[in-house]
Structure formats: C-alpha cells, structure tokens
Motif scaffolding. Structure first.
Motif, PDB file in Angstrom:
ATOM      1  N   LEU A 232      23.248  68.133  52.762  1.00  8.89           N
ATOM      2  CA  LEU A 232      22.608  69.438  52.572  1.00  8.89           C
ATOM      3  C   LEU A 232      22.091  69.633  51.149  1.00  8.89           C
ATOM      4  CD1 LEU A 232      25.000  71.911  54.436  1.00  8.89           C
ATOM      5  CD2 LEU A 232      22.975  70.743  55.319  1.00  8.89           C
ATOM      6  N   ASP A 233      22.799  69.058  50.179  1.00  5.03           N
ATOM      7  CA  ASP A 233      22.437  69.280  48.774  1.00  5.03           C
ATOM      8  C   ASP A 233      23.068  68.190  47.927  1.00  5.03           C
ATOM      9  OD1 ASP A 233      21.327  70.506  46.578  1.00  5.03           O
ATOM     10  OD2 ASP A 233      22.783  72.144  46.471  1.00  5.03           O
ATOM     11  N   LYS A 234      22.517  67.982  46.733  1.00  5.08           N
ATOM     12  CA  LYS A 234      23.106  67.031  45.794  1.00  5.08           C
ATOM     13  C   LYS A 234      22.717  67.415  44.376  1.00  5.08           C
ATOM     14  CE  LYS A 234      19.387  63.564  45.764  1.00  5.08           C
ATOM     15  NZ  LYS A 234      19.075  62.130  45.909  1.00  5.08           N
ATOM     16  N   VAL A 235      23.561  67.004  43.433  1.00  5.45           N
ATOM     17  CA  VAL A 235      23.266  67.168  42.007  1.00  5.45           C
ATOM     18  C   VAL A 235      23.541  65.832  41.350  1.00  5.45           C
ATOM     19  CG1 VAL A 235      23.850  68.350  39.858  1.00  5.45           C
ATOM     20  CG2 VAL A 235      23.835  69.625  42.017  1.00  5.45           C
ATOM     21  N   GLU A 236      22.534  65.304  40.642  1.00  4.78           N
ATOM     22  CA  GLU A 236      22.639  63.982  40.044  1.00  4.78           C
ATOM     23  C   GLU A 236      22.963  64.064  38.558  1.00  4.78           C
ATOM     24  OE1 GLU A 236      19.286  61.546  40.864  1.00  4.78           O
ATOM     25  OE2 GLU A 236      19.171  62.113  42.973  1.00  4.78           O
ATOM     26  N   PRO A 237      23.778  63.136  38.054  1.00  4.86           N
ATOM     27  CA  PRO A 237      24.110  63.100  36.631  1.00  4.86           C
ATOM     28  C   PRO A 237      22.983  62.452  35.825  1.00  4.86           C
ATOM     29  CG  PRO A 237      25.170  61.275  37.720  1.00  4.86           C
ATOM     30  CD  PRO A 237      24.467  62.062  38.805  1.00  4.86           C
ATOM     31  N   ASP A 238      23.100  62.512  34.518  1.00  2.00           N
ATOM     32  CA  ASP A 238      22.090  61.885  33.661  1.00  2.00           C
ATOM     33  C   ASP A 238      22.137  60.361  33.769  1.00  2.00           C
ATOM     34  OD1 ASP A 238      21.196  64.323  32.759  1.00  2.00           O
ATOM     35  OD2 ASP A 238      22.587  64.383  31.072  1.00  2.00           O
TER      36      ASP A 238
END
Length: 265
Positions: free
Chosen positions: A126-132
């Motif tokens: 549904l969603d994701k947040v990626e690191p640097d």
C-alpha cells in the motif's frame, strides 16, 4: 450587597448518555471475545452490569445486528460491526493514517519501510518510504506477493492461523515453494504468538531480509508494517531490535482503531 440577586453557579453536568455508553461498552467487549462467545451471565459479570438491564440492551443490539446469539445461547459480535471495519480498512485511509509512522520508522532505522494489506492469500504493497542509502530491493505500490514467503504475510498468519486458512492453503499461492516452506511458516507463526513479529531472510528476494509486525485495524488483523534491509545489515539480534522499534513506534502513535498484536506468554 445584594446577595439575593446573585445567580447561583450552575453545576457541571455530564454529557454522557448512560444507555449509549452501556451499548458501546458491550460492543467493545464483544469485539475481544473468541469464536465461542459468552453467555448473558458471563457478559454481565465481565462488565459488572445488571443481567435484566443487559438483556434488554443486548436485545436492542441484536435487532440491529450488532450482536448475534447462537443455538447455545452465547452472544457474539454481529455483522453490522463489519461496516466500521471496512471503513477503517479502506486502503486510502490506512495509507494516509499510517504514512507518518512509516516516515518515522525509516528515519530511525535508515531502512526501507513498507505498509501492506492482506488480500486473500497475498500481500498488497500500500505504501513505502525509502531511506537515503540503497536497499537493492525492487518494490512497487500495488504489487502483490504471496503472503507465505513474506514477513508481512507471516505476521498476519500468526494471528489468523487458528481460524482462517491452513498452512497448505497459504502455500498454494506460491509458484515454486521451497521444500521447507511449511516448516518455516509454522516457525514464524510461533514467533508471532510468542514475540509478536515475523521474519524472512532471502525467502522472498535474494540478498534481502525483512521483519514485520501485524496491525489490528478495528480489531481485525488485515495489515502489516515491515522493515527491509540487505542481509549484510541483518542479524537475528537486529531483527529483534527492529521488531521492538516497529511495535513501539506504532503503539506510541496512539492511532484510533489501530493497535499491535499482544503475544501470549
């Protein structure tokens, strides 16, 4: 001093309507019961309510399908409650509500964070947040993957195993299951029940490990949040620590109708 002309200070009155409060307490209690339900006496004892008054309230709730009664006389949560569950489980609402938590988890772990929802025997991103920093794993919002080979899916299987699918049923969604997949699923079911999280290491993507916890949305285990990383940044100790971070972050957010699973001792 014209004391007699001073109007008395009005006393504060509670705005709580007793009958509504009682009905909501009953519904909340019913949502915690197992498949066997409870008798009128058991509910009255648990809620410290008068049996006669409770019986009338239950009859009203039955008339609107908030409560049902089986042939043994035990009461259960009724089908009308699913309206609330569907409202909370809408993918758009889950994504909007939980995105700040994903951002917080990514900032604290410096790893890729996913939100997934169970759809039959698959997990849907549904969603994701990626690191640097690079994670070297391909994921896409809307992608479906077998629940049996993912930490997110296994985290939900640990909650649902007793009353939903058998392990063999989950495995049917995997095209080429590993010989030990049933054993691995059982191990993760036990981990969820005792520790509250599930893991997978290179079972879904080569070189990738993942840890996930189940989310109870309006009392139903339908969603999961995970942290994904390359195996060189993975150890069982770190996976355990990240599971604690997942649980702590979700719990401290105090989001209405979204809670974590409490493992059994």
């Amino acid at each position: 001093m014209a004391v007699g002309n001073v109007a008395p200070t009005p006393s504060k009155r509670s705005t709580t309507i007793t009958s509504v409060d009682k009905a909501l307490r009953i519904i909340e209690h019913m949502s915690t019961l197992g498949p066997e339900g409870q008798t009128l006496l058991e509910i009255a004892t648990a809620l410290s309510m008068n049996k006669s008054s409770l019986h009338h309230t239950l009859a009203t709730l039955r008339a609107r399908d908030w409560v049902t009664q089986d042939h043994n006389g035990n009461y259960h949560l009724g089908t009308t409650s699913s309206i609330i569950a569907r409202w909370w489980n809408a993918s758009e609402r889950l994504t909007t509500t939980l995105h700040p938590i994903l951002e917080s988890l990514c900032a604290q772990s410096h790893e890729l964070v996913h939100l997934g929802q169970l759809s039959e025997k698959t997990m849907v991103y549904l969603d994701k947040v990626e690191p640097d920093r690079a994670v070297r794993v391909w994921s896409q919002i809307g992608r479906r993957i077998p629940a049996a080979t993912t930490a997110m899916g296994r985290s939900l299987m640990g909650v649902l195993a007793d009353h939903t699918f058998t392990i063999d049923t989950w495995i049917t969604a995997v095209k080429s299951p590993a010989n030990n997949l049933a054993e691995r699923i059982q191990q993760e079911i036990e981990r969820v029940r005792t520790h509250g999280y599930a893991i997978e290491i290179e079972e879904n993507e080569p070189g990738i490990a993942c840890v996930a916890i189940p989310l109870l949305v309006a009392g139903q285990a339908t969603a999961s949040v995970s942290i994904t990383m390359p195996i060189e940044r993975c150890s069982h100790e770190r996976l355990h620590d990240l599971a604690g971070l997942l649980t702590k972050t979700v719990t401290e957010a105090h989001i209405p109708q979204i809670t974590t699973f409490t493992p059994q001792p």
